[in-house]
Design a protein around this motif. Sequence first.
Motif, PDB file in Angstrom:
ATOM      1  N   ASP A   1     100.799  22.586  55.426  1.00 16.28           N
ATOM      2  CA  ASP A   1      99.449  21.792  56.401  1.00 16.28           C
ATOM      3  C   ASP A   1      99.784  22.031  57.924  1.00 16.28           C
ATOM      4  OD1 ASP A   1      99.193  19.005  54.026  1.00 16.28           O
ATOM      5  OD2 ASP A   1      98.104  20.934  54.224  1.00 16.28           O
ATOM      6  N   GLU A   2     101.238  22.025  58.288  1.00 17.79           N
ATOM      7  CA  GLU A   2     101.658  22.092  59.554  1.00 17.79           C
ATOM      8  C   GLU A   2     101.197  23.616  59.831  1.00 17.79           C
ATOM      9  OE1 GLU A   2     103.454  19.920  61.973  1.00 17.79           O
ATOM     10  OE2 GLU A   2     102.471  18.710  60.522  1.00 17.79           O
ATOM     11  N   TYR A   3     101.669  24.660  59.148  1.00 14.10           N
ATOM     12  CA  TYR A   3     101.248  25.982  59.260  1.00 14.10           C
ATOM     13  C   TYR A   3      99.976  26.413  59.728  1.00 14.10           C
ATOM     14  CZ  TYR A   3     101.175  31.080  58.915  1.00 14.10           C
ATOM     15  OH  TYR A   3     100.932  32.268  59.193  1.00 14.10           O
ATOM     16  N   TRP A   4      98.942  25.617  58.462  1.00 16.72           N
ATOM     17  CA  TRP A   4      97.600  25.956  58.589  1.00 16.72           C
ATOM     18  C   TRP A   4      96.859  25.245  59.953  1.00 16.72           C
ATOM     19  CZ3 TRP A   4      95.285  25.310  53.113  1.00 16.72           C
ATOM     20  CH2 TRP A   4      95.914  26.453  52.333  1.00 16.72           C
TER      21      TRP A   4
ATOM     22  N   ASN B   1      95.060  28.334  66.514  1.00 22.74           N
ATOM     23  CA  ASN B   1      95.334  29.511  67.520  1.00 22.74           C
ATOM     24  C   ASN B   1      94.281  30.474  66.817  1.00 22.74           C
ATOM     25  OD1 ASN B   1      97.722  29.395  68.984  1.00 22.74           O
ATOM     26  ND2 ASN B   1      98.497  28.261  67.590  1.00 22.74           N
ATOM     27  N   THR B   2      93.431  30.186  66.305  1.00 20.46           N
ATOM     28  CA  THR B   2      92.154  31.187  65.794  1.00 20.46           C
ATOM     29  C   THR B   2      92.862  32.198  64.840  1.00 20.46           C
ATOM     30  OG1 THR B   2      92.188  32.389  67.782  1.00 20.46           O
ATOM     31  CG2 THR B   2      90.497  30.782  67.213  1.00 20.46           C
ATOM     32  N   GLU B   3      93.716  31.819  63.963  1.00 19.00           N
ATOM     33  CA  GLU B   3      94.337  32.824  62.911  1.00 19.00           C
ATOM     34  C   GLU B   3      95.520  33.595  63.648  1.00 19.00           C
ATOM     35  OE1 GLU B   3      93.529  32.006  59.598  1.00 19.00           O
ATOM     36  OE2 GLU B   3      92.275  30.652  60.528  1.00 19.00           O
ATOM     37  N   ASP B   4      95.845  33.344  64.677  1.00 17.09           N
ATOM     38  CA  ASP B   4      96.790  34.239  65.162  1.00 17.09           C
ATOM     39  C   ASP B   4      98.149  33.796  64.835  1.00 17.09           C
ATOM     40  OD1 ASP B   4      98.252  35.762  66.822  1.00 17.09           O
ATOM     41  OD2 ASP B   4      97.928  35.019  68.633  1.00 17.09           O
ATOM     42  N   ALA B   5      98.589  34.736  63.849  1.00 12.63           N
ATOM     43  CA  ALA B   5      99.805  34.152  63.100  1.00 12.63           C
ATOM     44  C   ALA B   5     101.383  34.288  64.097  1.00 12.63           C
ATOM     45  CB  ALA B   5     100.208  35.084  61.917  1.00 12.63           C
ATOM     46  N   SER B   6     100.958  35.163  65.143  1.00 12.43           N
ATOM     47  CA  SER B   6     102.116  35.327  65.962  1.00 12.43           C
ATOM     48  C   SER B   6     102.488  34.194  66.920  1.00 12.43           C
ATOM     49  CB  SER B   6     101.669  36.621  66.873  1.00 12.43           C
ATOM     50  OG  SER B   6     100.575  36.431  67.773  1.00 12.43           O
ATOM     51  N   GLN B   7     101.495  33.167  67.000  1.00 17.08           N
ATOM     52  CA  GLN B   7     102.000  31.972  67.882  1.00 17.08           C
ATOM     53  C   GLN B   7     102.543  31.153  66.635  1.00 17.08           C
ATOM     54  OE1 GLN B   7     101.095  31.773  70.852  1.00 17.08           O
ATOM     55  NE2 GLN B   7     100.315  33.746  71.026  1.00 17.08           N
ATOM     56  N   CYS B   8     102.501  31.231  65.691  1.00 11.28           N
ATOM     57  CA  CYS B   8     102.941  30.243  64.591  1.00 11.28           C
ATOM     58  C   CYS B   8     104.090  30.585  63.680  1.00 11.28           C
ATOM     59  CB  CYS B   8     101.886  29.756  63.650  1.00 11.28           C
ATOM     60  SG  CYS B   8     100.348  29.305  64.448  1.00 11.28           S
ATOM     61  N   LYS B   9     104.894  31.573  64.284  1.00 15.07           N
ATOM     62  CA  LYS B   9     105.954  32.266  63.709  1.00 15.07           C
ATOM     63  C   LYS B   9     107.038  31.001  63.203  1.00 15.07           C
ATOM     64  CE  LYS B   9     106.253  36.966  64.894  1.00 15.07           C
ATOM     65  NZ  LYS B   9     106.201  37.517  66.359  1.00 15.07           N
TER      66      LYS B   9
END
Lengths: 266, 79
Positions: free
Chosen positions: B17-20, B26-34
Amino acid sequence: MLLLVWTPKAWHRLSPLKPPALLWTPGGEALHVRYRLMSRQGPGEASRQSQPQGPGFRTRLLITALFGAGLGGAWLAARAEKEQRRQQQRTEALRQAAVGQGDFNLLDHRGQARCKADFRGQWVLMYFGFTHCPDICPDELEKLVQVVQKLEAEPGLPPVQPIFITVDPERDTIAAMARYVQDFHPRLLGLTGSAEQVAQVSRSYRVYYSAGPKDEDQDYIVDHSIAIYLLSPDGLFTDYYGRAKSAQQIADSVRRHMAAFRSVLG
Amino acid sequence: MAAPSMKERQACWGARDEYWKCLDENTEDASQCKKLRSSFESSCPQQWIKYFDKRRDYLKFKEKFEAGQFQPSKTTAKS
């Protein structure tokens, strides 16, 4: 049929009420008309107008009504008897199904052998899943437990037996089941068995299941149909509830079934 | 490999849930949530990560679909 016999007589008594125009014709024709009227009535009937004898119109109507009622009553009785016979046949068929169909031979999470007859006399809520399930099985079991708790809180209702049956017999051993069910409810019973036994019970309850591909650490997810099944104290499949039903809706439905229940096993 | 216990499941769901939430922000920008991604990956079995990723894709698709972003083509001239 009888009415048709009677109405001409009634009609003839009314016929003198025909418009007087008929009687205005010159004397001879008036007599002719009157003769015709009289002759249709017949000699015996001619006196009927002045001195009514035999059953009057109302009496005849009453007799017809009574006869009709008699016929109607006989018809209703025959229909009721047919309905009762049909009901008896249905009850007999249900009795055979309750004992024969949907049986299973599994082991509970304490290692004890269980079959469907063990639960006779109890309402059962059953769910098929597996312990390695990511989210759906825990959610549905949580919901099932909430239903059981809601019904437990109501005085006068019989307790409901919650059952969890695995569709992953390869991994869900007795110990695995024991570890799993303890997290939900003290009375939640976990059932497992051999691959054949699980296949048999899934077939009986029309549960689809299919193990997915294994990954590097041999883990896999089992795709399966999602439903909570309600069994009556006769062991008969009574209802099922999908993902969309809330705990409250399921509890209400179970309560309704309990109120309407009539045992076929005596 | 034993199945995750209730505590482990809840830890996994929390990390997911945190990751999501981070992805939503970040509008699905995975690089911001590494960082949250690696936390998620350490909390959950690998099969579950694959499952939840597919689930995420499906939920996003469903959102777009319900918002009407996918319309049937007006003509079949191209086919």
